[in-house]
Design an enzyme around this catalytic site. Sequence first.
Site, PDB file in Angstrom:
ATOM      1  N   HIS A   3     -16.090  -0.405  14.084  1.00 19.48           N
ATOM      2  CA  HIS A   3     -15.729   0.564  13.053  1.00 19.48           C
ATOM      3  C   HIS A   3     -16.934   1.334  12.524  1.00 19.48           C
ATOM      4  O   HIS A   3     -16.821   2.514  12.190  1.00 19.48           O
ATOM      5  CB  HIS A   3     -15.045  -0.153  11.877  1.00 19.48           C
ATOM      6  CG  HIS A   3     -13.589  -0.373  12.091  1.00 19.48           C
ATOM      7  ND1 HIS A   3     -12.640  -0.021  11.164  1.00 19.48           N
ATOM      8  CD2 HIS A   3     -12.902  -0.892  13.138  1.00 19.48           C
ATOM      9  CE1 HIS A   3     -11.431  -0.322  11.619  1.00 19.48           C
ATOM     10  NE2 HIS A   3     -11.574  -0.867  12.808  1.00 19.48           N
TER      11      HIS A   3
ATOM     12  N   LYS B 246       0.073  -4.524  10.103  1.00 18.00           N
ATOM     13  CA  LYS B 246      -0.451  -3.168   9.955  1.00 18.00           C
ATOM     14  C   LYS B 246      -1.225  -2.776  11.206  1.00 18.00           C
ATOM     15  O   LYS B 246      -1.131  -1.640  11.695  1.00 18.00           O
ATOM     16  CB  LYS B 246      -1.340  -3.086   8.718  1.00 18.00           C
ATOM     17  CG  LYS B 246      -1.815  -1.667   8.381  1.00 18.00           C
ATOM     18  CD  LYS B 246      -3.142  -1.312   9.022  1.00 18.00           C
ATOM     19  CE  LYS B 246      -3.579   0.097   8.617  1.00 18.00           C
ATOM     20  NZ  LYS B 246      -4.840   0.508   9.280  1.00 18.00           N
TER      21      LYS B 246
ATOM     22  N   GLU C 155      -7.152   7.540  12.217  1.00 17.00           N
ATOM     23  CA  GLU C 155      -7.992   6.371  11.971  1.00 17.00           C
ATOM     24  C   GLU C 155      -8.960   6.115  13.122  1.00 17.00           C
ATOM     25  O   GLU C 155      -8.530   5.933  14.273  1.00 17.00           O
ATOM     26  CB  GLU C 155      -7.130   5.123  11.730  1.00 17.00           C
ATOM     27  CG  GLU C 155      -7.952   3.907  11.358  1.00 17.00           C
ATOM     28  CD  GLU C 155      -7.117   2.730  10.907  1.00 17.00           C
ATOM     29  OE1 GLU C 155      -7.627   1.604  10.956  1.00 17.00           O
ATOM     30  OE2 GLU C 155      -5.955   2.934  10.510  1.00 17.00           O
TER      31      GLU C 155
ATOM     32  N   ASP D  53      10.610   9.414  14.034  1.00 19.07           N
ATOM     33  CA  ASP D  53      10.568   9.068  12.616  1.00 19.07           C
ATOM     34  C   ASP D  53       9.813   7.758  12.438  1.00 19.07           C
ATOM     35  O   ASP D  53      10.379   6.673  12.578  1.00 19.07           O
ATOM     36  CB  ASP D  53      12.008   8.951  12.102  1.00 19.07           C
ATOM     37  CG  ASP D  53      12.081   8.687  10.602  1.00 19.07           C
ATOM     38  OD1 ASP D  53      11.041   8.371   9.994  1.00 19.07           O
ATOM     39  OD2 ASP D  53      13.192   8.780  10.044  1.00 19.07           O
TER      40      ASP D  53
END
Length: 422
Positions: free
Chosen positions: A373, A258, A79, A274
């Site tokens: 972004h 998130k 990302e 993991d």
Amino acid sequence: MNWTGFSKKSISERLDQLRTNQLLDQKSLNKLDQNEQLPLNIANQMAENVLGTLSLPFALAPDFLIDGHDYQVPFVTEEPSVTAAASFAAKIIRKSNGFKTTIHNRQMIGQVALYDILDKNKAKQIILDKKQHLLALANDAYPSIVKRGGGARELNVTIKEDFLIIYLTVDTQEAMGANIVNTMMEAIAHPLEKLTGGQKLMAILSNYATESLVTAQCQIDLRFLSRDKTEAKKLAQKMELASQLAQADLYRASTHNKGIFNGIDAVVLATGNDWRAIEAAGHAYANQTGSYKGLSTWQYDKDASVLRGALTLPMPIATKGGSIGLNPTVQIAHEILGYPSAKELASIIVSVGLAQNFAALKALTSTGIQAGHMKLQAKSLALLAGAEEKEIDSVVSQLLKEKHMNLETATLILKSLKEKKN
């Protein structure tokens, strides 16, 4: 170490800086320089039906100051802006003495669920009376962890609807401990059936690792938020409000968390752990009150003129076991970090999560999240259009000025640029 301008350097220059700062030995530097991947024969043993391997960017977020120690943190993420945002936050928070962490515990939990028990209260007491015997059976099932100083530590019993559930707490040392705990749970399952007359439904590790909690905290002097005192105060107030919004609104809480995991997953992946287990534990913890909430909190202390942040998470991370010793890039990640213990690595990861959250909230409450972004999105479009390295900056510059920033526009810009050269 001076990491200013690290993002502007070429890959070879970045590797030279790692060499200069003695973060990697020459063998590891060569592996990065040659972009050595996970060998296919090893990959074929790690998973089923293997066809190949998938590569992701392996990056560095430098200059984290955590508990008085400097860390250059490896990231694996696809990302755009994640690594840049973490690096930006680390630099600001470093100026205010960095992150302080608390390891509340470092143990895993397993459970055996029993059913078809006539008198659950009586069965519960029988199990508790045999607690020491059951702990001994669990430890006998995995003697190697006991030799390393770990092992079963506590056993509790609870009644939930039709089930009698036995929880075993295990010190797994440097391993995440799934195999250790599962072996122990299966070892005590049959004895539990005999003691209670019940039937075993399952015996397995729980990923809700409430005995592996870690807290990261920081406080940021307002002068590092903005040179303008009025603007700095307003920003601190808005970041506190943003934190409150994540406690009050489920839709915001989901995105808030998130963003935290953008950084956490990047380090968990880089260190061969993991990430699914870490996310499962974190999101369950966000719902510990029965209402899903933001995991971090930010408070503006007017008297001290600081913004205080805190994040507590289950962090059952490992430095041994699994695929950690098999993947060459994962080994390099641990080397860059200085081969931390599991507890130290947990502190690093939770600190990264708090840094990522700080960067996101600062952007959201000031310039907006899209400002950073869009440039990175433009670069991705330039690459998809087929731009070579020397053409990327020109394509990006023109693309940012366009009304519609998409692949079609990027392709037309690149075509025009090539035609002018010819």
